[in-house]
Design a protein around this motif. Structure first.
Motif, PDB file in Angstrom:
ATOM      1  N   THR A 226      43.947  17.950  40.815  1.00 18.10           N
ATOM      2  CA  THR A 226      43.130  17.329  41.865  1.00 18.10           C
ATOM      3  C   THR A 226      43.060  18.276  43.062  1.00 18.10           C
ATOM      4  OG1 THR A 226      45.056  16.214  42.744  1.00 18.10           O
ATOM      5  CG2 THR A 226      43.791  15.007  41.093  1.00 18.10           C
ATOM      6  N   ASP A 227      42.785  17.740  44.245  1.00 21.78           N
ATOM      7  CA  ASP A 227      42.755  18.573  45.458  1.00 21.78           C
ATOM      8  C   ASP A 227      44.194  18.988  45.798  1.00 21.78           C
ATOM      9  OD1 ASP A 227      42.697  19.609  47.969  1.00 21.78           O
ATOM     10  OD2 ASP A 227      41.509  17.995  48.865  1.00 21.78           O
ATOM     11  N   ARG A 230      45.915  17.803  48.941  1.00 17.24           N
ATOM     12  CA  ARG A 230      46.201  16.382  49.124  1.00 17.24           C
ATOM     13  C   ARG A 230      47.552  16.084  48.490  1.00 17.24           C
ATOM     14  NH1 ARG A 230      43.361  10.929  47.140  1.00 17.24           N
ATOM     15  NH2 ARG A 230      44.137   9.730  48.914  1.00 17.24           N
ATOM     16  N   ILE A 239      36.540  16.188  47.746  1.00 15.56           N
ATOM     17  CA  ILE A 239      36.093  16.299  46.347  1.00 15.56           C
ATOM     18  C   ILE A 239      35.744  17.738  45.968  1.00 15.56           C
ATOM     19  CG2 ILE A 239      35.274  13.932  45.986  1.00 15.56           C
ATOM     20  CD1 ILE A 239      32.437  15.094  46.662  1.00 15.56           C
ATOM     21  N   CYS A 242      38.713  19.301  44.674  1.00 16.79           N
ATOM     22  CA  CYS A 242      39.335  18.609  43.543  1.00 16.79           C
ATOM     23  C   CYS A 242      38.913  19.355  42.279  1.00 16.79           C
ATOM     24  CB  CYS A 242      38.872  17.158  43.501  1.00 16.79           C
ATOM     25  SG  CYS A 242      39.592  16.249  42.140  1.00 16.79           S
ATOM     26  N   ALA A 245      39.486  16.838  38.336  1.00 21.69           N
ATOM     27  CA  ALA A 245      39.148  15.415  38.216  1.00 21.69           C
ATOM     28  C   ALA A 245      37.724  15.119  38.706  1.00 21.69           C
ATOM     29  CB  ALA A 245      40.163  14.570  38.975  1.00 21.69           C
ATOM     30  N   PHE A 246      37.370  15.640  39.884  1.00 18.17           N
ATOM     31  CA  PHE A 246      36.024  15.294  40.367  1.00 18.17           C
ATOM     32  C   PHE A 246      34.932  15.965  39.540  1.00 18.17           C
ATOM     33  CE2 PHE A 246      32.296  15.049  43.088  1.00 18.17           C
ATOM     34  CZ  PHE A 246      32.278  13.676  43.288  1.00 18.17           C
ATOM     35  N   VAL A 263      33.468   7.576  45.321  1.00 14.94           N
ATOM     36  CA  VAL A 263      34.674   8.385  45.108  1.00 14.94           C
ATOM     37  C   VAL A 263      34.856   9.354  46.271  1.00 14.94           C
ATOM     38  CG1 VAL A 263      35.817  10.072  43.589  1.00 14.94           C
ATOM     39  CG2 VAL A 263      34.493   8.207  42.587  1.00 14.94           C
ATOM     40  N   CYS A 267      38.072   9.178  48.659  1.00 16.13           N
ATOM     41  CA  CYS A 267      38.937  10.361  48.639  1.00 16.13           C
ATOM     42  C   CYS A 267      39.095  10.888  50.071  1.00 16.13           C
ATOM     43  CB  CYS A 267      38.298  11.403  47.729  1.00 16.13           C
ATOM     44  SG  CYS A 267      39.170  12.963  47.631  1.00 16.13           S
ATOM     45  N   ILE A 272      42.090   5.768  48.329  1.00 14.36           N
ATOM     46  CA  ILE A 272      42.555   5.651  46.938  1.00 14.36           C
ATOM     47  C   ILE A 272      43.505   6.814  46.656  1.00 14.36           C
ATOM     48  CG2 ILE A 272      40.655   7.008  45.929  1.00 14.36           C
ATOM     49  CD1 ILE A 272      40.647   4.994  43.581  1.00 14.36           C
ATOM     50  N   CYS A 274      45.244   9.632  44.091  1.00 16.05           N
ATOM     51  CA  CYS A 274      44.683  10.430  42.992  1.00 16.05           C
ATOM     52  C   CYS A 274      44.965   9.780  41.638  1.00 16.05           C
ATOM     53  CB  CYS A 274      45.236  11.854  43.026  1.00 16.05           C
ATOM     54  SG  CYS A 274      44.534  12.807  44.373  1.00 16.05           S
ATOM     55  N   CYS A 277      42.543   7.054  41.143  1.00 18.15           N
ATOM     56  CA  CYS A 277      41.212   7.660  41.011  1.00 18.15           C
ATOM     57  C   CYS A 277      41.030   8.205  39.592  1.00 18.15           C
ATOM     58  CB  CYS A 277      41.069   8.775  42.049  1.00 18.15           C
ATOM     59  SG  CYS A 277      39.427   9.470  42.133  1.00 18.15           S
ATOM     60  N   LYS A 278      42.098   8.804  39.071  1.00 22.56           N
ATOM     61  CA  LYS A 278      42.017   9.359  37.717  1.00 22.56           C
ATOM     62  C   LYS A 278      42.079   8.271  36.647  1.00 22.56           C
ATOM     63  CE  LYS A 278      45.101  12.702  38.511  1.00 22.56           C
ATOM     64  NZ  LYS A 278      45.896  13.948  38.299  1.00 22.56           N
TER      65      LYS A 278
END
Ligand code: TRP
Ligand code: SF4
Length: 336
Positions: A226-227, A230, A239, A242, A245-246, A263, A267, A272, A274, A277-278
């Motif tokens: 992800t990011d 973060r 995003i 990211c 995932a994004f 999203v 984000c 939310i 990660c 989100c995933k």
């Protein structure tokens, strides 16, 4: 009359989401508008895996299972296995005579494959004569249909260039316009990365198979990068950073702008985590592949029927390719 389109894949086993997004979904959409031929390039598999052929048959079956369950319709398109087409082998030999050695040697994909093989075994004999002929064999696959179009991923473009060069060279040498110079049809989606952010591939253990079950899919998605900035759930994410995932969201929800916007906001505002989100992403992917996986399970219960589809395709292709081969022999003034 519809124009002819052909493409192929090496039988590397069960296909992954990168194959689906990058190539297969494109094939499915093109079926209606072209006369389509899709070949399992098992001879190409031998160019690097000649010493490990025990899974070859199963890999061919797995590829065809994936094609059909993803929507390649054998009543619309023709599916065949390359090594069952003797005409391909004959034309390959003829074209190998007219192809300059330095054309194949400068093929960038081939250079990469040779390098990988050499590194693996530290043995110079691991690169075979057949591997050097890879681009000529692929050109043969295309030219033996005199196909106008070849839908491929960006990594295959250099091969299509050689195919066009060989077609043009043949036409020049024998003063004919017989061979069509085929055009690539690129999917305009970036290559889907593996969950670790590297190129997706079975050998890198970073791929998600089309045929993976829901739980496996979720487990793998939860590992996706992800990011990296973060760290805590309360950190604002971006995003654009990211890394995996994004990108998957963009690939699998490309028609759902609303979700993508949501999203992005969640984000950015740290609304939310990660993980959640995933989880949502895994849900989305599982939903998308649910009917495909179900169809695959059903089809795999009837391998005889699948083989029948392939046999019929082989027969059809043999007849069609013989016409081109006869014409080439005639143009080259081969013994009659
Ligand atoms: N070289 C292609 C790949 O590795 C597979 C392939 C073989 C192919 N013959 C082809 C692709 C003809 C398009 C047309 O993916
Ligand atoms: Fe990526 Fe979603 Fe995490 Fe944002 S919240 S960094 S989009 S996984």
């Amino acid at each position: 009359m519809k124009q002819t389109l052909m493409s192929g894949m090496r039988p590397t086993g069960k296909l992954h989401l990168g194959h689906y997004i990058g190539v297969l979904s494109n094939w499915v959409n093109l079926q209606k508008n072209y006369d389509c031929y899709f070949g399992v390039a098992d001879l190409h598999a031998l160019t690097t895996k000649y010493d490990n052929t025990k899974d070859l048959q199963q890999n061919i079956i797995d590829v065809v299972l994936d094609w059909i369950s993803c929507g390649i319709d054998p009543n619309v398109s023709t599916i065949y296995v390359q090594s069952k087409i003797p005409q391909v082998c004959q034309l390959h030999l003829l074209l190998s005579m007219i192809t300059p050695q330095n054309w194949v040697e400068r093929d960038p994909t081939l250079k990469d494959m040779a390098k990988i093989l050499r590194n693996k075994s530290e043995n110079t004999s691991s690169v075979s004569y057949g591997l050097i002929g890879y681009p000529v064999l692929m050109s043969t696959d295309i030219l033996i249909f005199n196909a106008q179009y070849v839908p491929v991923g960006i990594d295959q473009i250099a091969h299509i260039e050689i195919t066009r060069d060989i077609a043009r060279r043949f036409n020049n040498i024998y003063n004919t316009d017989f061979f069509v110079e085929p055009k690539p049809l690129l999917t305009h989606v970036p290559m889907l990365l593996g969950i670790d952010g590297q190129k997706m591939g079975k050998s890198f253990h970073n791929d998600i198979k089309i045929s993976d079950d829901e739980k496996t899919t979720e487990e793998k998605i939860l590992k996706a990068i992800t990011d990296p900035n973060r760290i805590k759930k309360t950190d604002s994410g971006n995003i654009e950073n990211c890394q995996v995932a994004f990108k998957y969201y963009k690939a699998f929800a490309k028609d759902n702008q609303e979700l993508l916007t949501q999203v992005k906001a969640e984000c950015h505002n740290a609304e939310i985590g990660c993980r959640d989100c995933k989880k949502r992403l895994a849900c989305l992917i599982n939903k998308k592949f649910e009917p495909i996986r179900q169809k695959r399970n059903e089809l795999s219960l009837n391998i005889d029927m699948l083989k029948q589809i392939i046999d019929e395709g082989n027969k059809k292709v043999q007849i069609k390719n013989q016409i081109v081969l006869d014409k080439v022999n005639e143009i080259m003034h081969m013994y009659k």
